[in-house]
Scaffold this active site. Sequence first.
Site, PDB file in Angstrom:
ATOM      1  N   GLU A  35      14.809  15.334   8.855  1.00  0.00           N
ATOM      2  CA  GLU A  35      13.492  15.178   8.578  1.00  0.00           C
ATOM      3  C   GLU A  35      12.742  15.331   9.765  1.00  0.00           C
ATOM      4  OE1 GLU A  35      11.112  12.067   7.860  1.00  0.00           O
ATOM      5  OE2 GLU A  35      12.712  10.516   7.533  1.00  0.00           O
ATOM      6  N   LYS A  96       1.214  14.649   7.473  1.00  0.00           N
ATOM      7  CA  LYS A  96       2.509  14.089   7.109  1.00  0.00           C
ATOM      8  C   LYS A  96       2.651  14.543   5.505  1.00  0.00           C
ATOM      9  CE  LYS A  96       4.093   9.421   5.551  1.00  0.00           C
ATOM     10  NZ  LYS A  96       3.810   7.970   5.752  1.00  0.00           N
ATOM     11  N   ASP A 148       1.522   1.207  -4.524  1.00  0.00           N
ATOM     12  CA  ASP A 148       2.009   1.708  -3.392  1.00  0.00           C
ATOM     13  C   ASP A 148       3.351   1.780  -3.513  1.00  0.00           C
ATOM     14  OD1 ASP A 148       2.542   3.453  -1.444  1.00  0.00           O
ATOM     15  OD2 ASP A 148       1.529   2.017   0.198  1.00  0.00           O
ATOM     16  N   SER A 150       6.620   4.759  -2.537  1.00  0.00           N
ATOM     17  CA  SER A 150       6.652   5.953  -1.824  1.00  0.00           C
ATOM     18  C   SER A 150       7.055   7.334  -3.103  1.00  0.00           C
ATOM     19  CB  SER A 150       7.941   5.848  -0.758  1.00  0.00           C
ATOM     20  OG  SER A 150       8.260   7.189  -0.416  1.00  0.00           O
ATOM     21  N   ALA A 151       6.849   8.442  -2.917  1.00  0.00           N
ATOM     22  CA  ALA A 151       7.053   9.452  -3.512  1.00  0.00           C
ATOM     23  C   ALA A 151       8.562   9.973  -3.238  1.00  0.00           C
ATOM     24  CB  ALA A 151       6.348  10.737  -3.167  1.00  0.00           C
ATOM     25  N   ASP A 152       9.003   9.308  -2.171  1.00  0.00           N
ATOM     26  CA  ASP A 152      10.835   9.447  -2.051  1.00  0.00           C
ATOM     27  C   ASP A 152      11.374   9.165  -3.278  1.00  0.00           C
ATOM     28  OD1 ASP A 152       9.813  10.105   0.495  1.00  0.00           O
ATOM     29  OD2 ASP A 152      10.861   8.129   1.598  1.00  0.00           O
ATOM     30  N   LYS A 169      13.418   1.079   4.248  1.00  0.00           N
ATOM     31  CA  LYS A 169      12.649   0.176   5.404  1.00  0.00           C
ATOM     32  C   LYS A 169      12.493  -1.141   5.081  1.00  0.00           C
ATOM     33  CE  LYS A 169      10.029   3.971   6.175  1.00  0.00           C
ATOM     34  NZ  LYS A 169      10.842   5.260   5.948  1.00  0.00           N
TER      35      LYS A 169
END
Length: 319
Positions: A35, A96, A148, A150-152, A169
Amino acid sequence: MTEPSATPAAGSGPLRLSPEVADALAAGAPVVALESTIIAHGLPRPRNLQVARELEEAVRAGGAVPATIAVLDGVPHIGLDKDGLERIAEDRSLRKLGFRELAPAVAGRASGATTVSGTAFLAARAGIRVFATGGLGGVHRDWTTSQDESADLGLLARTRITVVCAGVKSILDVPATLERLETLGVAVLGYRTGEFPGFYLTGSGQPVGWTVQDAAEVAAMMQAQDALGGPESALVVANPVPPAEQLDPALHDRVLAEALAAADRAGVRGQAITPFLLAHLTEHTRGASLEANLAAVRGNVRLAAEIAGRWADLRSGRG
Ligand code: PSU
Ligand code: MN
């Protein structure tokens, strides 16, 4: 009119594969996607360019072809040349790009670094099965108020790719993220560990359900995923940073608490929060968190090259 150099490989639509990546995929040779957000937004300059090059070299040393992914002037690149790599490390105007930003970026001829969700999507579209990163995005600690996440995670639930990472993380709510991965049906394997890694730290204190001992076992699971069929979910291979290279856990906990408080005071939200926290940790551990982050990414890239090799063996009948 399309210029000849922009002619995409058959079936790849608007993607531009580097000649090396296109040849490797056509030959069934191992390829590892990398990435670009970690380079553009996750690491300090000028170290980031060095790291970008080093990660590509590590993939090659492991016998695979690196495919660093980014969108440049509206074109999703699968494999960057020297100039492309320099651009993602040096251009401060890069956006991003998660998965949902890809279509606007392509239509708007924008340039941006791709996150795990953006990279995983583009890699899978190009026919790349193995991807290495540092730590996945996930559920943030203030999720109950900010929502919140992540779209991950959602993207990995619907993309057939194997992601090698050092967990998620540690700035995130790790137990909540693991619960979400379960809900979404994303398999998580511990690489030579029964404990989910903690990104900067070797362990997160959370268990993983499955442990694998080598790359061939991972490739066999990838094959089983395909044989079973069903939703195109990912496989997460969680590979811990070696204990000697982890961040001191007491330092980690103290500085992370300060970083979270600083983000709150500064009102940092949304896409900016992850880069803010990572930069705060780097500064206030005097670079020690950066070294742990890099050690984790290096280990992941090496392992990803091995997995890509075993996967190529299986597919060619050599496995
Ligand atoms: N891993 C790292 N450093 C990073 C990231 C991952 O070691 O900077 C990036 C990845 O691109 C990941 C993103 O997708 O952070 C998550 O951002 P967000 O929380 O805004 O979804
Ligand atoms: Mn977010």
